[in-house]
Design a protein around this motif. Structure first.
Motif, PDB file in Angstrom:
ATOM      1  N   GLU A  35       3.044 -16.116  17.764  1.00 25.39           N
ATOM      2  CA  GLU A  35       2.619 -16.748  19.010  1.00 25.39           C
ATOM      3  C   GLU A  35       1.187 -16.377  19.362  1.00 25.39           C
ATOM      4  O   GLU A  35       0.411 -17.216  19.852  1.00 25.39           O
ATOM      5  CB  GLU A  35       3.567 -16.361  20.142  1.00 25.39           C
ATOM      6  N   SER A  65       7.653 -12.468  15.605  1.00 23.12           N
ATOM      7  CA  SER A  65       7.312 -13.762  16.207  1.00 23.12           C
ATOM      8  C   SER A  65       6.277 -13.623  17.320  1.00 23.12           C
ATOM      9  O   SER A  65       5.586 -14.596  17.644  1.00 23.12           O
ATOM     10  CB  SER A  65       8.577 -14.442  16.747  1.00 23.12           C
ATOM     11  N   GLN A  66       6.160 -12.425  17.909  1.00 22.43           N
ATOM     12  CA  GLN A  66       5.122 -12.222  18.923  1.00 22.43           C
ATOM     13  C   GLN A  66       3.738 -12.454  18.318  1.00 22.43           C
ATOM     14  O   GLN A  66       2.852 -13.015  18.960  1.00 22.43           O
ATOM     15  CB  GLN A  66       5.187 -10.804  19.494  1.00 22.43           C
ATOM     16  N   TRP A  89      11.312 -10.164  19.968  1.00 22.43           N
ATOM     17  CA  TRP A  89      11.184 -10.232  18.523  1.00 22.43           C
ATOM     18  C   TRP A  89      11.869 -11.481  17.968  1.00 22.43           C
ATOM     19  O   TRP A  89      12.552 -12.209  18.663  1.00 22.43           O
ATOM     20  CB  TRP A  89      11.762  -8.984  17.860  1.00 22.43           C
ATOM     21  N   GLY A  90      11.644 -11.672  16.662  1.00 24.36           N
ATOM     22  CA  GLY A  90      12.120 -12.882  16.012  1.00 24.36           C
ATOM     23  C   GLY A  90      13.516 -12.760  15.431  1.00 24.36           C
ATOM     24  O   GLY A  90      14.201 -11.743  15.567  1.00 24.36           O
ATOM     25  N   ARG A 120      11.852 -17.273  16.631  1.00 20.78           N
ATOM     26  CA  ARG A 120      12.034 -16.292  17.694  1.00 20.78           C
ATOM     27  C   ARG A 120      13.505 -16.207  18.096  1.00 20.78           C
ATOM     28  O   ARG A 120      14.182 -17.243  18.220  1.00 20.78           O
ATOM     29  CB  ARG A 120      11.186 -16.689  18.903  1.00 20.78           C
ATOM     30  N   GLU A 153       9.685 -21.143  18.306  1.00 22.84           N
ATOM     31  CA  GLU A 153      11.062 -20.912  18.739  1.00 22.84           C
ATOM     32  C   GLU A 153      12.045 -20.947  17.561  1.00 22.84           C
ATOM     33  O   GLU A 153      13.129 -20.374  17.648  1.00 22.84           O
ATOM     34  CB  GLU A 153      11.473 -21.945  19.790  1.00 22.84           C
TER      35      GLU A 153
END
Length: 281
Positions: free
Chosen positions: A191, A187-188, A164-165, A238, A235
């Protein structure tokens, strides 16, 4: 600014069982299905591209559909073995040294994209050499469909509530079961959309409509560049791996660090492809 409690009441993490279904004592996880779906869908798209001779240099596909069918096993092993070994070396090496049995405990940690990338590249090199297939065109085939695997893999990461972020107060932030009480960037999904769907669309557009496959290595270079830039961007949202944190006491993460040489390789591959294509008339 909204409080964490208010944000939690707005958007809740959808608690989806990581196990898709069970066959007796065998539990089938979404993560495993994601790998299968990404590889199989990529295989089907690649078969369609090989059947369109006009996409390739001299209107000649670099290999046959039968070759591609055989290659499916090679690239699958390269991705899985490379991904796991890469995770061990890049993210969990100290823990493995302390407890070597952890190397085969795939529930402790997971897979590294950068390791899977290297594993797939080695599989392609061996297969191309064995069957006298133009290596850069084989790279292009795989690179053009690889984002599909990333797309499904990141969705599976989201279902598992992992990777996770960072904490955030954006309206779509959510609290993950293992991420503490604070809302975080999903954040997944960033991506999945950026490294997966968007890159896939761009590569298919360049390859099919702009003649990118006619310059061997161009699609490969473009994929590597776009992935590296996308990964570095994500990033910033994340959460770094807890066993590593931020590198060198700053803001740099392992994901960023591993993407920098990828970016350099991608630029080199792109320039090489343009030089090999020669001046345009």
């Amino acid at each position: 600014m909204s409080s964490a409690a208010e944000l939690l009441s707005i958007l809740t993490f959808p608690a989806i069982d990581p196990v898709a279904f069970s066959l007796g004592p065998l539990a089938i996880h979404w993560y495993g299905l994601a790998y299968v779906a990404g590889i199989m869908l990529g295989w089907l798209v690649a078969r369609g591209m090989l059947r369109n001779a006009k996409l390739w240099p001299n209107d000649t596909p670099p290999c046959t559909v039968s070759h591609l069918d055989d290659f499916l096993v090679w690239v699958s092993l390269g991705i899985v073995l490379g991904g796991r070994i890469g995770y061990i070396l890049f993210y969990d090496f100290a823990a493995i040294l302390a407890d070597p049995i952890r190397a085969i405990q795939i529930w402790n940690g997971g897979m590294s994209f950068h390791g899977g990338f290297l594993g797939a590249a080695l599989a392609m090199a061996f297969f191309a050499r064995r069957h006298a297939i133009p290596l850069w065109s084989l790279f292009d085939i795989v690179a053009s469909v690889a984002p599909l695997g990333i797309l499904f893999g990141r969705i599976a990461n989201f279902i598992n509530g992992e990777l996770w972020g960072r904490p955030s107060d954006v309206p779509w932030a959510m609290a993950f079961p293992t991420g503490g009480p604070f809302p975080r960037h999903p954040s997944q999904l960033y991506e999945a959309l950026l490294e997966g769907l968007l890159i896939f669309v761009v590569l298919q557009f360049v390859g099919r409509l702009l003649g990118g496959f006619r310059s061997p290595g161009l699609i490969t270079g473009l994929f590597v560049i776009l992935y590296a830039l996308s990964r570095v961007t994500v990033e910033f949202f994340r959460e770094p791996d807890p066993q590593l944190g931020y590198l060198f006491g700053g803001w740099l993460t392992m994901g960023m660090l591993l993407s920098l040489p990828m970016l350099a390789v991608g630029v080199w591959a792109l320039l090489r492809a343009r030089r090999a294509a020669g001046p345009r008339s």
